[in-house]
Each structure stands twice: as structure tokens, then as C-alpha cells.
Design an enzyme around this catalytic site. Sequence first.
Site, PDB file in Angstrom:
ATOM      1  N   GLY A 114       0.804  -1.209   0.000  1.00  0.00           N
ATOM      2  CA  GLY A 114       0.000   0.000   0.000  1.00  0.00           C
ATOM      3  C   GLY A 114       0.840   1.264   0.000  1.00  0.00           C
ATOM      4  N   SER A 115       0.336   2.282   0.647  1.00  0.00           N
ATOM      5  CA  SER A 115       0.972   3.605   0.611  1.00  0.00           C
ATOM      6  C   SER A 115       2.278   3.677   1.380  1.00  0.00           C
ATOM      7  CB  SER A 115      -0.001   4.656   1.160  1.00  0.00           C
ATOM      8  OG  SER A 115      -1.124   4.776   0.324  1.00  0.00           O
TER       9      SER A 115
END
Length: 626
Positions: free
Chosen positions: A328-329
Site C-alpha cells: 500500500g501507501s
Amino acid sequence: MLQRKVTIKNPFRELAYYQSRVFVAFFIIIALMAGLLFWVANLQVFHYENYRTRSDANRIRVRPVAPTRGLIYDRNGVILAENRSVYSLELIPEQVDDIDETLSQLKELLQLDDDDIERFHKEKRYTRRERFKKIPIKQKLTEKQVALFAVNRFRFKGVSVEARLVRYYPYGSVLVHALGYVGRINDREKARIDAANYKATHHIGKVGLEKHYESILHGTIGSRVVEVDVHERVLRTLSEQTPQNGVDLHLSLDVELQLAAEKALAGRRGVIVALDPANGDVLALVSNPGYNPNLFVTGISSKDYNKLLKSQDRPLFNRALRGQYSPGSTIKPHMAWLGLTSGMITPSYTVEDPGFFMLPNDERRYRDWKKLGHGKRIGYKQAIAQSCDTFFYDLAVRLGIDRIHPSMSKFGFGQLTGIDMGEEVPGLMPSRDWKRGARRAPWYPGETVIIGIGQGYWTATPLQIANSAAVIANDGKRYQLRLVNSQEANGVKTFMAPQLAEQQIDIGDGQHFDLIKKAMKEVNHGLRGSAREAFRDAPYESAGKTGTVQLVGYSQDEEYDKTKVAQNLHDNALYIGYAPYEKPQIAVAIVLENAGGGGSNAAPVARKVMDFYLESKPQKNKEPNT
């Protein structure tokens, strides 16, 4: 009247008869004595060695002596895996005429259960060629059971109660995914080990450190020559060869930090990995839920094992080592550094974020997590601090998958961390060639867009995610991770060689790395940082990055509503970070399954772990081991 005839005795004839009888008797005696002498000579001279061996076999036994398994300690000398003495009920198949009847009587006398009998038969199958080897029927006998058997011992030839050392894990499930456990040797393991060295041993390392370091933890077998009576009781020891005990291991783990991390998870499914960024030492490794390894040491019941096996929470699964999650981020700082160092963007480069991104000549909208977007002029610093997806969609397209793949591989993605546990999986750092080979399909531009926010095909283990944070904290140096710092044998401690950087990323003058670090500092301490609430009023400065990973796809016009989604499909929450900001002593990665937002759920867990390590622990425990 007839007269009776009287026979006159003949002494000469009687003497002759007597002499002949004496001669025959003497001859028989001589023959018998000769035969006896011949038989004695046969026993004592011609077949002396053979009969002596057979005689000794009736009273002398050569018994293997198991070595004491090496202990495991944490970095501060706290014992994590020890050996405890227990009484074990054992049977020698060769000496028992009717095993089934004997087991039936023992079951009734000592209140054994069906699992005990089943485990015995399984062990008997494993040792079917070693009929003189003692096979455990039940370990951890109670004092009452020991006393009952002692009174009735005369009834059970070939059965005895032995004092044995068995593995014990005082911290139970808290450390099981780091240490692993030992269990009974099975056929597959028996085929690959040195059978002679395991003659007195019923257990072997199954997973984790216990398996990885089995060769030195086990030690070397010894032997004892003893004289026994008809009841197999030892009368005296004739000679003995002392076994060589296993090597003790001293780990980099801090068990107090481990307990604090376990507490911070609060029973949720997830992983916490804490590293020393200066050398790759693992400070804490928590995979929750866990299970009690002590159940496996003496043989877990079928009921308990099936309960673990069928649990939806998968307690047997080591998430830290084998869990493959979309990062993810958390990879946005890495992507921003690549953009800056490759010249694809400059520190002043900005994008307009209306809440979505579109490829040229493509109507599909790649949505930002913030519905109305982050504004018109979003640069890398704001994009990292506020986790703007649109900026990184654009950056990924500018970079292209052919530049992203090799660069992210330098941070350790798609590669083993080399941690000394075994059974690690490498995750997946996708590439054009990978997709062509694995999926037999070309790489599409839309897949590059999703890679920009750490999703799509990209998967990583929590160990890799934590190490990628340590690489940033350590100015581009990536170390092979390790749990064992030193070994101790016969009172002599040998420290492992200092870890050398497995790879040094070329960061030039370090200017771009410094920019990324400052942006990550904004995540925790900036006015609009995504982890600002979690690190509000922290007594130290830190750097981090939050992540929220969507597990199900939605159409462009459909809104995410977690109340309409099964709990096991809720978003995963992630966080990476390190502290203190100037001289990092700890780097962490948090993965919480189905917990929701990374800033609101994973970041507070990281704060608790960092607080404990930096504020609650003595300074001596924070110095790196070398």
C-alpha cells in the site's frame, strides 16, 4: 523223601562280577567327566567370546544418553526456551509379549486417554526397526501416576518410568512465531537426520529457530554401559561416554518489547516487526494470533490440533515470515525518492488532484482515497504527508514499470530478507517479464498506475516492509535480518560476525534521501500528516508513513461502505516508521488485517511500541549488539 540240593558260594566268581561292574561304572564316570571337560573347554576356550557376549547381554545394557538441548535467551539474558524435567512412561517393544494387553492395563491403571495410545502407536511405527528403543506412552506423568505405577511395576515387564528433559516455552504463544517449537520425530525427518545421533531423542525442531538451528541446538549423543537385574533395574554403571550438550543461543529479540508489542495489538489479527536499522537485528517479531507451542512438545491432541487448523484466524500461520500483503501507501516514500533521483520529477513538481487520475485516451478513473481530492498544487512532500494517491498514480506512469521494478528491488522487495528462521517467502515485485512468464499476458499501463500506490500484483511480507523502512532510516544501507547474535558452548560465548550491508543503494550526495525523510517526518508531526494524531505530544521526533489497503474492487461510481462488506474483506491498516528521527534506534512495520485506516489504527500501535522502547527501556538495551 527227596533231599534239597545246596549250592555252595563261589567267592572268585562273585569277585569277578564285582570287578566287571566297577570297571563299567568307572568307564562311564570317566566318559561323563571327559564329556563334561570337553563341554567346559568348548564353553571356556573354543566359544568363549561368543558365550561371554551372550552372557553379558543378559546383564549388561548399553544405553544411549541424550544430550541436553541448548537453551535460548533474549538479548538481555532472559530465558525464552528451556528444558524441564518430567516423568515419562516408556515401553520397550522387544520385552513385551502382548503390547495391546499391556497398554489396556496401563490405560485402566493410570487413566490414560485415547490420544496417548494413538501417539504411542504412531511413534512405534516410526521406530519399528528399533525394537529395543524405549517408546514414550505418556509424558508429564503426575506424582499420583508415578506412585501407582511404582506399586504395580512388577506386572509390566518392559515398561518403566524415566526422568526426561523436555522443551518448555515460558512465554507460550507470545514468541511461538519467532522461536518455533520442537515435536516428535516423524518418518520424513527420520530419513534425513543422523539416526545414530538421535537414538535417545524423540524430539526435533519443527519450525522457526528451533528447526533452523537444530544441528547445533541438539548436541551429540553419549552412552552409558550399565549392569541390570532380571527386572531391568540398574545395579551399577560400568562405563560412560558423556554427551555433548547443545549450543545455547542468544537472540537480538527483547522479550519485554515483544510483550509490549503483543499488548499493543490487543488481540487483533496482525503483525509487528521491530528492527535495529543500524545492523538488521530483529528486536521484536509478533504474529497474532499465535498458539501454545508447549502443546506440541509432548504431543497435541487431535481435538486441539483440529481446532487450530480450522480456525479462521489461522493461528498456525506465521504472518511476519510468510504473509504476503500489498504494501500500500507505505512505499510512497520509496517511489518519491526514485522519482527525484531519476529526474522524472523535481522537488518543485506538483500535480492537480481532483480526487482521481486518468490515463490519456482512457475513460477509467483511478480514485484518490479523498473523494474531492487534495487540491491543485500537490508536491511530493504533501503527497507523502497526506498520502495523496493521485500524485503517485502520475509518478508511477512517468517512471514506468521497467524503472520501478529494479529500483524497488534494491529496497528488498521481491527478495528474501535472509532472516535465520527458514521458510521465508520472497513476496512479489512484479515486472513486465514476470507477467509474461507467469500470466502469459502483456503488461498494461493501468497496472503501472496501481503499482504507484503499492497495490495490484505487488506483495511483500511484513519483514520486507520493516526492512524497507530501515533502509530509509539507514541512508540506503540494507542489511540481512537476523535473530541470533551469539552462541554459547561450554561457558564460552561466541558473537556472530557484525552484519555487513547486503546492499548499499547509490543515493548520491544524499540530498533526495533527506527530502524524503523530512516528508516522512511530516507524516507524524506535520499539521496535516496522516499519523499526526497518533504521535501528538510524543517526547521524540520520528518519521513514518501510513497505508490503507483495499481488499475488494469497486466500480467507478460505487462508494466503499464497510457495513456492506464482510469483515474479512475490510481494508488492511499499515504503518512504517523509525525513531528517533536524527539517530534512529528502531524501525517498525505494522500490519493490521481488516482494521481500516492506517493512520487511525496502525499508527497508534507503532507509537506504543516506539514509546516503550525509547522511553521505558534502559539505555543499555538500546545499544546495537555487535
